[in-house]
Each structure stands twice: as structure tokens, then as C-alpha cells.
Design a protein around this motif. Structure first.
Motif, PDB file in Angstrom:
ATOM      1  N   TRP A   7       0.842  -1.196   0.000  1.00 58.58           N
ATOM      2  CA  TRP A   7       0.000   0.000   0.000  1.00 58.58           C
ATOM      3  C   TRP A   7       0.878   1.247   0.000  1.00 58.58           C
ATOM      4  O   TRP A   7       1.854   1.312   0.727  1.00 58.58           O
ATOM      5  CB  TRP A   7      -0.907   0.007   1.232  1.00 58.58           C
ATOM      6  N   PRO A  45      -2.951   1.303  -3.984  1.00 52.91           N
ATOM      7  CA  PRO A  45      -2.247   0.025  -4.018  1.00 52.91           C
ATOM      8  C   PRO A  45      -1.162   0.000  -5.100  1.00 52.91           C
ATOM      9  O   PRO A  45      -0.420  -0.962  -5.204  1.00 52.91           O
ATOM     10  CB  PRO A  45      -3.359  -0.975  -4.345  1.00 52.91           C
ATOM     11  N   LYS A  73       0.823  -4.090   5.310  1.00 51.26           N
ATOM     12  CA  LYS A  73      -0.477  -4.379   5.928  1.00 51.26           C
ATOM     13  C   LYS A  73      -1.088  -3.077   6.426  1.00 51.26           C
ATOM     14  O   LYS A  73      -0.374  -2.152   6.802  1.00 51.26           O
ATOM     15  CB  LYS A  73      -0.301  -5.311   7.130  1.00 51.26           C
ATOM     16  N   GLU A  77      -7.996  -3.640   5.499  1.00 50.47           N
ATOM     17  CA  GLU A  77      -7.478  -4.034   4.187  1.00 50.47           C
ATOM     18  C   GLU A  77      -8.544  -4.712   3.318  1.00 50.47           C
ATOM     19  O   GLU A  77      -8.583  -4.498   2.108  1.00 50.47           O
ATOM     20  CB  GLU A  77      -6.281  -4.962   4.385  1.00 50.47           C
ATOM     21  N   LYS A  81      -9.295  -3.489  -0.403  1.00 56.81           N
ATOM     22  CA  LYS A  81      -9.165  -4.384  -1.560  1.00 56.81           C
ATOM     23  C   LYS A  81     -10.442  -4.372  -2.392  1.00 56.81           C
ATOM     24  O   LYS A  81     -10.395  -4.357  -3.629  1.00 56.81           O
ATOM     25  CB  LYS A  81      -8.842  -5.801  -1.115  1.00 56.81           C
TER      26      LYS A  81
END
Length: 86
Positions: A7, A45, A73, A77, A81
Motif C-alpha cells: 500500500w 495500491p 499491511k 485491508e 481491496k
């Protein structure tokens, strides 16, 4: 782009005096498909370092006002996503 599992967090702290630059930066981050985590913390991302460096130059800002971090992380998340369709 293909996601590398990391990220990119973009942080900025731009003085109220430069509000128009700050607002324009937010609009550009939206165009880069970044999402806000907070008003001055955005996430992507995908590798956008070149684009962020370009924005720093065109807005006449410094690395003190805009910073970028790479994280493996992050809390929430699963939601992120889904938002980025990863």
C-alpha cells in the motif's frame, strides 16, 4: 497496473494559506485513483511515486509538506481491496 501487495500512503500537511493548492492536490489524488483515509492521508495500491513527485513540483511544494510511505499491511485491508477491486 498489477498490485504488488503493498500500500502507498500519501500524507500531506499544507498550510491554510495554501488552501487552493491543497484542494487541487486532493483533486489530483482522486484522478490517480487514490482514496482518502483521512482528509490529508490518502492510499493507493499502485506505485505512484513518480506522479507524487510531479505534483510536488507543479504545486511548488516540498517533501516536508507531502510524504509517502509503503506498507505491507493496513487495518481495514479487506474493505480497501474491495474498493480497489483487488
Amino acid at each position: 497496473q498489477k498490485w504488488d501487495g503493498k500500500w502507498r500512503l500519501i500524507f500531506f500537511d499544507i498550510a491554510e494559506f495554501y488552501r487552493s493548492q491543497r484542494d487541487a492536490l486532493r483533486e489530483r489524488l482522486k484522478l490517480l485513483n487514490c482514496l482518502p483515509l483521512q482528509r490529508s492521508v490518502w492510499i493507493s495500491p499502485f506505485d505512484c511515486q513518480k506522479e507524487i513527485n510531479f505534483l510536488i513540483r507543479i504545486f511548488g511544494l516540498s517533501n516536508q509538506e507531502i510524504k509517502m510511505a509503503i506498507a505491507e499491511k493496513i487495518d481495514g485491508e479487506k474493505f480497501l481491496k474491495k474498493q480497489f477491486r483487488l
